[in-house]
Design a protein around this motif. Structure first.
Motif, PDB file in Angstrom:
ATOM      1  N   LEU A 133     -31.457  54.571 155.779  1.00 20.26           N
ATOM      2  CA  LEU A 133     -32.728  53.935 155.413  1.00 20.26           C
ATOM      3  C   LEU A 133     -33.045  54.124 153.932  1.00 20.26           C
ATOM      4  CD1 LEU A 133     -34.965  54.859 158.480  1.00 20.26           C
ATOM      5  CD2 LEU A 133     -33.822  52.680 158.004  1.00 20.26           C
ATOM      6  N   THR A 134     -32.765  55.300 153.397  1.00 19.72           N
ATOM      7  CA  THR A 134     -33.075  55.563 151.988  1.00 19.72           C
ATOM      8  C   THR A 134     -32.070  54.904 151.045  1.00 19.72           C
ATOM      9  OG1 THR A 134     -31.901  57.668 152.037  1.00 19.72           O
ATOM     10  CG2 THR A 134     -34.263  57.730 152.450  1.00 19.72           C
ATOM     11  N   SER A 135     -30.877  54.624 151.529  1.00 14.64           N
ATOM     12  CA  SER A 135     -29.827  54.065 150.675  1.00 14.64           C
ATOM     13  C   SER A 135     -30.040  52.602 150.320  1.00 14.64           C
ATOM     14  CB  SER A 135     -28.464  54.208 151.358  1.00 14.64           C
ATOM     15  OG  SER A 135     -28.342  53.273 152.430  1.00 14.64           O
ATOM     16  N   GLY A 136     -30.816  51.893 151.129  1.00 14.65           N
ATOM     17  CA  GLY A 136     -30.991  50.465 150.901  1.00 14.65           C
ATOM     18  C   GLY A 136     -29.818  49.637 151.413  1.00 14.65           C
TER      19      GLY A 136
ATOM     20  N   LEU B  85     -25.766  46.184 158.858  1.00 12.09           N
ATOM     21  CA  LEU B  85     -26.026  45.354 160.034  1.00 12.09           C
ATOM     22  C   LEU B  85     -25.218  44.059 159.979  1.00 12.09           C
ATOM     23  CD1 LEU B  85     -29.872  45.855 160.405  1.00 12.09           C
ATOM     24  CD2 LEU B  85     -28.100  46.680 161.966  1.00 12.09           C
ATOM     25  N   LEU B  86     -25.145  43.445 158.799  1.00  5.16           N
ATOM     26  CA  LEU B  86     -24.353  42.220 158.658  1.00  5.16           C
ATOM     27  C   LEU B  86     -22.889  42.456 159.035  1.00  5.16           C
ATOM     28  CD1 LEU B  86     -25.555  40.390 155.423  1.00  5.16           C
ATOM     29  CD2 LEU B  86     -25.487  39.486 157.743  1.00  5.16           C
ATOM     30  N   LYS B  87     -22.318  43.528 158.519  1.00  6.99           N
ATOM     31  CA  LYS B  87     -20.918  43.843 158.834  1.00  6.99           C
ATOM     32  C   LYS B  87     -20.736  44.073 160.325  1.00  6.99           C
ATOM     33  CE  LYS B  87     -19.710  45.788 154.363  1.00  6.99           C
ATOM     34  NZ  LYS B  87     -19.347  46.990 153.620  1.00  6.99           N
ATOM     35  N   SER B  88     -21.680  44.748 160.926  1.00 10.17           N
ATOM     36  CA  SER B  88     -21.598  45.024 162.357  1.00 10.17           C
ATOM     37  C   SER B  88     -21.695  43.745 163.178  1.00 10.17           C
ATOM     38  CB  SER B  88     -22.706  46.002 162.752  1.00 10.17           C
ATOM     39  OG  SER B  88     -22.713  46.208 164.130  1.00 10.17           O
ATOM     40  N   LEU B  89     -22.644  42.890 162.819  1.00 14.43           N
ATOM     41  CA  LEU B  89     -22.860  41.659 163.570  1.00 14.43           C
ATOM     42  C   LEU B  89     -21.703  40.671 163.422  1.00 14.43           C
ATOM     43  CD1 LEU B  89     -26.655  41.205 162.877  1.00 14.43           C
ATOM     44  CD2 LEU B  89     -25.586  41.918 165.031  1.00 14.43           C
TER      45      LEU B  89
ATOM     46  N   LEU C 254     -36.032  43.909 159.744  1.00 14.85           N
ATOM     47  CA  LEU C 254     -35.531  45.226 160.153  1.00 14.85           C
ATOM     48  C   LEU C 254     -35.525  46.198 158.978  1.00 14.85           C
ATOM     49  CD1 LEU C 254     -32.642  44.168 162.540  1.00 14.85           C
ATOM     50  CD2 LEU C 254     -34.871  45.140 163.168  1.00 14.85           C
ATOM     51  N   GLU C 255     -35.186  45.725 157.804  1.00 13.88           N
ATOM     52  CA  GLU C 255     -35.208  46.571 156.611  1.00 13.88           C
ATOM     53  C   GLU C 255     -36.634  47.047 156.333  1.00 13.88           C
ATOM     54  OE1 GLU C 255     -33.929  48.744 153.481  1.00 13.88           O
ATOM     55  OE2 GLU C 255     -32.523  47.470 154.567  1.00 13.88           O
ATOM     56  N   ARG C 256     -37.610  46.141 156.408  1.00 11.20           N
ATOM     57  CA  ARG C 256     -39.010  46.536 156.186  1.00 11.20           C
ATOM     58  C   ARG C 256     -39.466  47.537 157.239  1.00 11.20           C
ATOM     59  NH1 ARG C 256     -39.619  41.057 155.579  1.00 11.20           N
ATOM     60  NH2 ARG C 256     -40.830  40.910 157.502  1.00 11.20           N
TER      61      ARG C 256
END
Length: 146
Positions: free
Chosen positions: A86-89, A95-99, A122-124
């Protein structure tokens, strides 16, 4: 302690009057822990510390300012590795790579462009959770199996 983390009764946000949980009078159950049930979550006997969600009924259309942390009551720590993401941004890219690993789902959603709004939401939400963790000085614990 809250046992149903999937928010069947709309306990984690302020619902709209048209939401089924309001229409069916389920929201009243939020305040009675005896009414809440753990559903749609599997626990592997070989790895009981990891939960598997099989039916996430989350609604990404609810704005962040209507979120509350009722569903987090009783949780006093989070995995250090999750907080680091979460802190890394990097959450959206991860998520894109996973999906992308599921080509049928990927194509059905319109690829990266089709998923852009969901991933931004999800990022927010992750940033809101991170703020909650920091505000309440919650414990970060190391993963047992990094």
């Amino acid at each position: 302690m809250v046992h149903d983390r999937l928010d069947r009764y709309c306990c984690g946000f302020e619902p709209e009057p048209s939401d089924p949980c309001v229409q069916e009078g389920l929201r009243d159950k939020c305040w009675n822990p005896a009414e809440l049930r753990l559903v749609h979550i599997l626990v592997r006997s070989s790895d009981p510390s990891h939960l598997v969600y099989i039916d996430n009924a989350g609604n990404l259309q609810h704005p962040e300012d209507k979120l509350n942390f009722r569903l987090l009551e009783g949780i006093d720590g989070f995995p250090e590795s999750a907080v680091r993401v979460l802190t890394s941004g990097c959450l959206q890219n991860m998520l894109l790579k996973s999906l992308q690993m599921d080509p049928v789902f990927w194509e059905s959603q319109g690829g990266a462009q089709g998923l852009k709004q969901v991933l931004q939401t999800l990022e927010r939400r992750g940033q809101v959770l991170l703020e909650h963790i920091r505000k309440h000085n919650l414990t970060l614990f190391r993963d047992e199996n990094p």
